[in-house]
Design a protein around this motif. Structure first.
Motif, PDB file in Angstrom:
ATOM      1  N   ALA A 189       0.889  -1.403  -0.389  1.00  0.00           N
ATOM      2  CA  ALA A 189      -0.036   0.145  -0.194  1.00  0.00           C
ATOM      3  C   ALA A 189       1.092   1.437   0.055  1.00  0.00           C
ATOM      4  N   GLY A 190       0.624   2.282  -0.906  1.00  0.00           N
ATOM      5  CA  GLY A 190       0.812   3.614  -0.371  1.00  0.00           C
ATOM      6  C   GLY A 190       1.274   4.214  -2.109  1.00  0.00           C
ATOM      7  N   SER A 191       2.189   5.124  -2.008  1.00  0.00           N
ATOM      8  CA  SER A 191       2.688   4.879  -3.825  1.00  0.00           C
ATOM      9  C   SER A 191       3.702   4.044  -4.880  1.00  0.00           C
ATOM     10  N   TYR A 239      -4.068   6.222  -3.678  1.00  0.00           N
ATOM     11  CA  TYR A 239      -3.523   7.312  -3.415  1.00  0.00           C
ATOM     12  C   TYR A 239      -2.827   8.693  -4.175  1.00  0.00           C
ATOM     13  N   THR A 240      -2.909   7.487  -5.620  1.00  0.00           N
ATOM     14  CA  THR A 240      -2.386   8.679  -6.455  1.00  0.00           C
ATOM     15  C   THR A 240      -3.260  10.225  -6.519  1.00  0.00           C
ATOM     16  N   ARG A 241      -4.541   9.900  -6.892  1.00  0.00           N
ATOM     17  CA  ARG A 241      -5.622  10.330  -6.117  1.00  0.00           C
ATOM     18  C   ARG A 241      -6.000  11.561  -5.319  1.00  0.00           C
ATOM     19  N   VAL A 242      -5.589  10.393  -4.374  1.00  0.00           N
ATOM     20  CA  VAL A 242      -5.343  11.385  -2.937  1.00  0.00           C
ATOM     21  C   VAL A 242      -4.505  12.516  -2.836  1.00  0.00           C
ATOM     22  N   TYR A 265       3.944  -8.866   3.384  1.00  0.00           N
ATOM     23  CA  TYR A 265       3.393  -7.446   3.439  1.00  0.00           C
ATOM     24  C   TYR A 265       3.626  -6.547   3.515  1.00  0.00           C
ATOM     25  N   HIS A 266       3.414  -5.378   3.392  1.00  0.00           N
ATOM     26  CA  HIS A 266       3.624  -3.749   3.354  1.00  0.00           C
ATOM     27  C   HIS A 266       3.448  -3.634   4.665  1.00  0.00           C
ATOM     28  N   PRO A 267       3.994  -2.836   5.749  1.00  0.00           N
ATOM     29  CA  PRO A 267       3.453  -2.890   7.145  1.00  0.00           C
ATOM     30  C   PRO A 267       1.954  -2.189   7.180  1.00  0.00           C
ATOM     31  N   LYS A 268       1.712  -1.836   6.569  1.00  0.00           N
ATOM     32  CA  LYS A 268       0.024   0.025   6.014  1.00  0.00           C
ATOM     33  C   LYS A 268      -0.433  -1.365   6.272  1.00  0.00           C
ATOM     34  N   VAL A 269      -0.713  -2.651   5.303  1.00  0.00           N
ATOM     35  CA  VAL A 269      -1.420  -3.581   5.706  1.00  0.00           C
ATOM     36  C   VAL A 269      -1.923  -4.166   6.702  1.00  0.00           C
ATOM     37  N   LEU A 270      -2.035  -3.626   7.449  1.00  0.00           N
ATOM     38  CA  LEU A 270      -2.544  -4.463   9.312  1.00  0.00           C
ATOM     39  C   LEU A 270      -2.963  -5.657   9.481  1.00  0.00           C
ATOM     40  N   SER A 271      -3.876  -5.866   8.026  1.00  0.00           N
ATOM     41  CA  SER A 271      -4.490  -6.964   8.559  1.00  0.00           C
ATOM     42  C   SER A 271      -3.954  -8.181   8.330  1.00  0.00           C
ATOM     43  N   ALA A 272      -2.832  -8.332   7.468  1.00  0.00           N
ATOM     44  CA  ALA A 272      -2.043  -9.126   6.938  1.00  0.00           C
ATOM     45  C   ALA A 272      -1.652 -10.171   8.158  1.00  0.00           C
ATOM     46  N   PRO A 273      -1.246  -9.778   8.852  1.00  0.00           N
ATOM     47  CA  PRO A 273      -1.269 -11.050  10.624  1.00  0.00           C
ATOM     48  C   PRO A 273      -2.431 -11.905  11.255  1.00  0.00           C
ATOM     49  N   LEU A 274      -2.963 -10.993  10.794  1.00  0.00           N
ATOM     50  CA  LEU A 274      -4.957 -11.689  10.847  1.00  0.00           C
ATOM     51  C   LEU A 274      -5.042 -12.574  10.287  1.00  0.00           C
ATOM     52  N   VAL A 275      -4.605 -12.499   8.961  1.00  0.00           N
ATOM     53  CA  VAL A 275      -5.010 -13.432   8.271  1.00  0.00           C
ATOM     54  C   VAL A 275      -4.458 -14.694   8.106  1.00  0.00           C
ATOM     55  N   ALA A 276      -2.717 -14.293   7.773  1.00  0.00           N
ATOM     56  CA  ALA A 276      -2.360 -15.337   8.182  1.00  0.00           C
ATOM     57  C   ALA A 276      -2.367 -16.554   8.852  1.00  0.00           C
ATOM     58  N   ASP A 277      -2.562 -16.160  10.278  1.00  0.00           N
ATOM     59  CA  ASP A 277      -3.184 -16.755  11.108  1.00  0.00           C
ATOM     60  C   ASP A 277      -4.233 -17.800  11.089  1.00  0.00           C
TER      61      ASP A 277
END
Length: 396
Positions: free
Chosen positions: A8-10, A55-58, A102-114
């Motif tokens: 996630a990000g630019s 992100y570009t639009r933002v 995953y990128h650190p912004k993808v905060l849900s990744a550990p939850l899904v992996a578990d």
């Protein structure tokens, strides 16, 4: 192996993941890349799932001002992060991978992996999560404070608090009863150890791999750009997506300095980072929106840029002297680090980019050329993408 890559990000956050995805596919792995749309990265040959965020639009709508982000937190920032957190989780659950990277912004990744019972690996594009005494976390302070540097890494934990409702939504989605998630199987940093020596207090699970690049594929330049870069010396300038402050003033100063020094200049306007005033245009100035750093910087006499890690790697690989004009996030960190290592002059704050300041910095940058050449030689022996893929294969 079935790998899910989520970022996630630019553009600077997407490009390394696209390079890793491409190399992993070439090695015979099944790979899906979950990424924002409209990043400007070529992903035509990859299996890509969109998070539905742009992100570009933002950046085009509100720039990169921290003030604007705080002002628009509820209307802009929160909806974007919901797309990253919830959209990223949905994409991962649908794909059912053997490994999530995953990128650190993808905060849900550990939850899904578990929930899926698979390992997960976090990718620190810049050092923000792994504490060390050696330097402060990128994006916090630039001057080291010794052993207290470790405290600056606590700031990263605030994101989980700010977006706890979105994470709660994912927990309900996957049926997670516990708030605690498993630790990453490894941390990968696509950074060259030639520009960031590995601290001795990092855990063994943290790996500086070197940059992830598509080194085997040199981007073709448009005819106008190709003719310009091969027609004689020039200074390159580009500030990427740094749409903040007086872009026109910056553009005017860059052209004035180049002409004062008898040089041509190639300017990449990016997403509003630089604007060249009409009265500064001429045959010695080529203005484009974006350009391949890999193809261009090897021909430039100097590069004036914002200090994002992707541009830093490209300039150092090309052995091109840099003047860093940092704006936000990790850019002041890299400006400070490279200056301390004798690889660049002191960074110029974007509000202080004047003709005298830039001219003096370009003189100093040229004095750094011998040291830059040493670093370029060291980086030429790195294959960060292959190193990362080898580490991932060992984890699975």
């Amino acid at each position: 192996m079935r790998i899910l890559l989520a970022t996630a990000g630019s553009r600077g956050d997407v490009e390394p993941f696209a390079a890793l995805a491409e190399r992993a596919c070439a090695a015979g792995h099944e790979v899906r890349l979950v990424a924002p749309k409209n990043s400007g990265v070529d992903m035509a040959d990859l299996d890509v799932a969109s998070m539905g965020v742009d992100y570009t639009r933002v950046i085009e709508d509100q720039g990169v001002s921290i003030t604007a982000a705080l002002r628009n937190y509820r209307s802009v920032v929160r909806p974007v992060m919901r797309g990253v957190i919830v959209g990223g989780a949905l994409a991962a659950l649908e794909y059912e991978p053997d490994l999530i990277v995953y990128h650190p912004k993808v905060l849900s990744a550990p939850l899904v992996a578990d929930a899926l019972g698979v390992p997960h690996v976090v990718v620190e594009i810049v050092p923000t999560l792994t504490p060390t005494r050696a330097f402060p976390a990128a994006g916090t302070i630039t001057r080291g404070i010794g052993p207290l540097n470790r405290l600056t890494y606590q700031a990263a934990g605030a994101a989980s608090i700010m977006f706890r409702s979105e994470l709660g939504e994912v927990r309900r989605m996957v049926g997670a009863r516990k708030r605690k998630v498993s630790a990453p199987a490894a941390t990968l940093m696509p950074i060259s150890p030639a520009i960031l020596p590995r601290p001795d207090d990092w855990p063994e699970s943290v790996h500086l791999t070197g940059p992830w690049t598509r080194a085997h594929r040199l981007a073709a330049l448009e005819l106008e750009v190709a003719e310009f870069v091969t027609d004689g010396p020039f200074i390159y300038a580009g500030f990427g997506s740094m749409a903040v402050g007086n872009a026109t003033s910056r553009g005017g100063a860059i052209v004035d300095v180049a002409r004062e020094r008898g040089s041509r200049c190639l300017i990449a306007t990016g997403v509003g980072g630089i604007e060249v005033p009409p009265d500064r245009l001429g045959a010695d100035v080529l203005v484009v929106q974006t350009v391949s750093h890999t193809a261009v910087l090897q021909h430039a006499t100097a590069a004036v840029h914002h200090g994002g890690i992707g541009t830093v790697h490209a300039a150092m690989t090309a052995a091109t002297p840099s003047v860093i004009v940092p704006f936000i996030a990790d850019q002041p960190f890299w400006g400070s680090r490279l200056y301390e290592m004798g690889l660049t002059p002191a960074p110029i704050p974007q509000r202080a980019l004047t003709v005298p300041a830039l001219s003096a910095a370009l003189d100093e940058a040229e004095q750094c050329r011998p040291r830059i050449t040493e670093v370029a030689k060291a980086m030429s022996a790195e294959d960060g993408t292959l190193t990362a893929l080898t580490l991932l294969a060992a984890i699975h």
